[in-house]
Design a protein around this motif. Structure first.
Motif, PDB file in Angstrom:
ATOM      1  N   SER A 169      36.621  46.086  62.812  1.00 55.43           N
ATOM      2  CA  SER A 169      37.386  46.638  61.758  1.00 55.43           C
ATOM      3  C   SER A 169      38.642  46.746  62.008  1.00 55.43           C
ATOM      4  CB  SER A 169      36.733  48.093  61.499  1.00 55.43           C
ATOM      5  OG  SER A 169      37.283  48.790  60.367  1.00 55.43           O
ATOM      6  N   TRP A 170      39.009  47.372  63.261  1.00 57.09           N
ATOM      7  CA  TRP A 170      40.446  47.783  63.676  1.00 57.09           C
ATOM      8  C   TRP A 170      41.315  46.199  63.768  1.00 57.09           C
ATOM      9  CZ3 TRP A 170      43.453  45.888  67.902  1.00 57.09           C
ATOM     10  CH2 TRP A 170      44.659  46.385  68.004  1.00 57.09           C
ATOM     11  N   LEU A 171      40.564  45.187  64.238  1.00 55.95           N
ATOM     12  CA  LEU A 171      41.222  43.923  64.339  1.00 55.95           C
ATOM     13  C   LEU A 171      41.412  43.555  63.007  1.00 55.95           C
ATOM     14  CD1 LEU A 171      39.219  41.861  67.140  1.00 55.95           C
ATOM     15  CD2 LEU A 171      41.632  42.559  67.103  1.00 55.95           C
ATOM     16  N   LEU A 172      40.517  43.483  62.141  1.00 55.49           N
ATOM     17  CA  LEU A 172      40.825  42.817  60.652  1.00 55.49           C
ATOM     18  C   LEU A 172      42.082  43.680  60.075  1.00 55.49           C
ATOM     19  CD1 LEU A 172      37.108  42.431  59.477  1.00 55.49           C
ATOM     20  CD2 LEU A 172      38.866  40.733  59.938  1.00 55.49           C
ATOM     21  N   LYS A 173      41.996  45.019  60.241  1.00 51.87           N
ATOM     22  CA  LYS A 173      43.035  45.790  59.750  1.00 51.87           C
ATOM     23  C   LYS A 173      44.415  45.563  60.301  1.00 51.87           C
ATOM     24  CE  LYS A 173      40.941  49.900  60.216  1.00 51.87           C
ATOM     25  NZ  LYS A 173      40.530  51.376  59.846  1.00 51.87           N
ATOM     26  N   ILE A 195      33.001  45.059  57.419  1.00 51.63           N
ATOM     27  CA  ILE A 195      33.486  44.950  56.148  1.00 51.63           C
ATOM     28  C   ILE A 195      33.057  45.964  55.034  1.00 51.63           C
ATOM     29  CG2 ILE A 195      33.534  43.201  54.250  1.00 51.63           C
ATOM     30  CD1 ILE A 195      33.277  40.909  56.533  1.00 51.63           C
ATOM     31  N   SER A 196      31.633  46.161  54.993  1.00 53.97           N
ATOM     32  CA  SER A 196      30.893  46.931  54.113  1.00 53.97           C
ATOM     33  C   SER A 196      31.294  48.358  54.538  1.00 53.97           C
ATOM     34  CB  SER A 196      29.363  46.895  54.203  1.00 53.97           C
ATOM     35  OG  SER A 196      29.105  45.445  54.134  1.00 53.97           O
ATOM     36  N   ARG A 197      31.586  48.759  55.726  1.00 56.50           N
ATOM     37  CA  ARG A 197      32.033  50.082  56.040  1.00 56.50           C
ATOM     38  C   ARG A 197      33.509  50.517  55.887  1.00 56.50           C
ATOM     39  NH1 ARG A 197      28.280  51.227  61.192  1.00 56.50           N
ATOM     40  NH2 ARG A 197      29.060  53.114  60.831  1.00 56.50           N
ATOM     41  N   THR A 198      34.308  49.480  55.644  1.00 59.19           N
ATOM     42  CA  THR A 198      35.634  49.833  55.528  1.00 59.19           C
ATOM     43  C   THR A 198      36.205  49.486  54.361  1.00 59.19           C
ATOM     44  OG1 THR A 198      35.895  48.775  58.120  1.00 59.19           O
ATOM     45  CG2 THR A 198      38.009  49.119  56.780  1.00 59.19           C
ATOM     46  N   ARG A 199      36.424  50.635  53.372  1.00 57.54           N
ATOM     47  CA  ARG A 199      36.535  50.311  52.153  1.00 57.54           C
ATOM     48  C   ARG A 199      37.737  49.561  51.666  1.00 57.54           C
ATOM     49  NH1 ARG A 199      40.124  52.237  48.910  1.00 57.54           N
ATOM     50  NH2 ARG A 199      41.126  53.668  50.491  1.00 57.54           N
ATOM     51  N   GLU A 200      39.011  49.349  52.259  1.00 62.38           N
ATOM     52  CA  GLU A 200      40.138  48.772  51.971  1.00 62.38           C
ATOM     53  C   GLU A 200      39.925  47.131  52.496  1.00 62.38           C
ATOM     54  OE1 GLU A 200      39.875  51.117  54.330  1.00 62.38           O
ATOM     55  OE2 GLU A 200      41.478  51.056  55.844  1.00 62.38           O
ATOM     56  N   ILE A 201      38.808  46.936  53.273  1.00 56.87           N
ATOM     57  CA  ILE A 201      38.408  45.330  53.355  1.00 56.87           C
ATOM     58  C   ILE A 201      37.524  44.965  52.239  1.00 56.87           C
ATOM     59  CG2 ILE A 201      37.421  43.869  55.117  1.00 56.87           C
ATOM     60  CD1 ILE A 201      38.090  45.483  57.430  1.00 56.87           C
ATOM     61  N   ALA A 202      36.349  45.975  52.185  1.00 56.55           N
ATOM     62  CA  ALA A 202      35.309  45.542  51.183  1.00 56.55           C
ATOM     63  C   ALA A 202      36.021  45.336  49.639  1.00 56.55           C
ATOM     64  CB  ALA A 202      34.383  46.546  51.181  1.00 56.55           C
TER      65      ALA A 202
END
Length: 257
Positions: free
Chosen positions: A45-49, A149-156
């Motif tokens: 999640s951190w890498l994606l953000k 993806i599912s648990r990070t609102r801004e990604i989902a």
């Protein structure tokens, strides 16, 4: 090969089971506890953000870049898989000779066949299960991406191209591309072994399973799989390219005759 097929199906079944666990509804943060959350889901999640922050806020582009980084990290394992596949192909004539030599179906003869086959593998330094290792390594990453993806609102909630990352592809384009690229990648890996019934089964079974699962899960996972497949296709081409060209030339020559 039967063990490899069962292992592939088992790993994908575990993936289906784990994606439905209760934690999928809990947001992932730096305070999330547990090995799974702390060392797999939150880092992804951190890498994606962070990637999106560097790429103008696009989580889709970030997912592509992170996928390529992960593929580069596991590249030595993938190269080993490709070379093992190439070595297995080279051993096909000797393995066929062994099967003909020990063609009887009684238990003693079949045990002898297994012993001789393993001795052949050891002699040439071939690990018949090496082709399964990348799948085993990729499954935790794939499940981790699903949770991240599912648990990070801004990604989902982010959109990329024609789809939302946290939702199914509305046109099912990505799942189909995932299946096609899986087939191409498998075809290149198994070049020269298509006449083996078990290999032919694996060639078709994996793409069908990938499409089946991709229809039900977020489009971001299909994007991850497609990018990874393209990376593998390019890698396989450079490692097995001369063999693939020689086989194509041989088939063309045979067709002319």
């Amino acid at each position: 090969m039967k063990k490899r097929i069962l292992l592939s199906f088992g790993v994908l079944t575990v993936f289906l089971f784990l994606t439905g666990c209760s934690e999928i509804k809990r947001p992932i943060t730096s305070e999330s506890t547990g090995f799974w959350n702390e060392y797999i889901v939150y880092p992804l999640s951190w890498l994606l953000k962070e990637g999106a922050h560097l790429l103008g806020g696009s989580y889709g582009l970030s997912l592509i870049v992170v996928t390529l980084v992960i593929r580069l990290a596991i590249l030595p394992l993938m190269i080993k898989q490709t070379r093992s596949s190439k070595a297995m192909q080279a051993l096909q004539p000797e393995m066929k000779a062994l099967r003909e030599k020990y063609s009887s179906k009684d238990q003693k003869t079949q045990q002898k066949l297994q012993q001789e086959t393993m001795a052949l593998f050891q002699k040439h330094g071939v690990n018949p299960m090496a082709g399964c290792f990348p799948l085993i390594v990729q499954m935790p990453i794939l499940i981790g991406f699903y949770h991240a993806i599912s648990r990070t609102r801004e990604i989902a909630s982010d959109s990329f191209l024609w789809f939302d990352l946290g939702e199914k592809d509305p046109y099912y384009i990505l799942p189909i591309i995932a299946g096609i690229t899986t087939f191409i990648q498998q075809k290149m890996m198994m070049a020269g072994q298509e006449k083996n019934p078990q290999m032919a089964m694996m060639l078709w079974m994996m793409p069908i399973m990938i499409v089946f699962f991709a229809f039900s899960f977020p489009a971001a996972l299909s994007l991850y799989w497609v990018v990874g497949n393209i990376f593998m296709i390019v890698q396989t081409y450079f490692i097995k390219g001369p063999d693939l060209k020689a086989q194509a030339a041989g088939n063309a020559g045979g067709a002319k005759k």
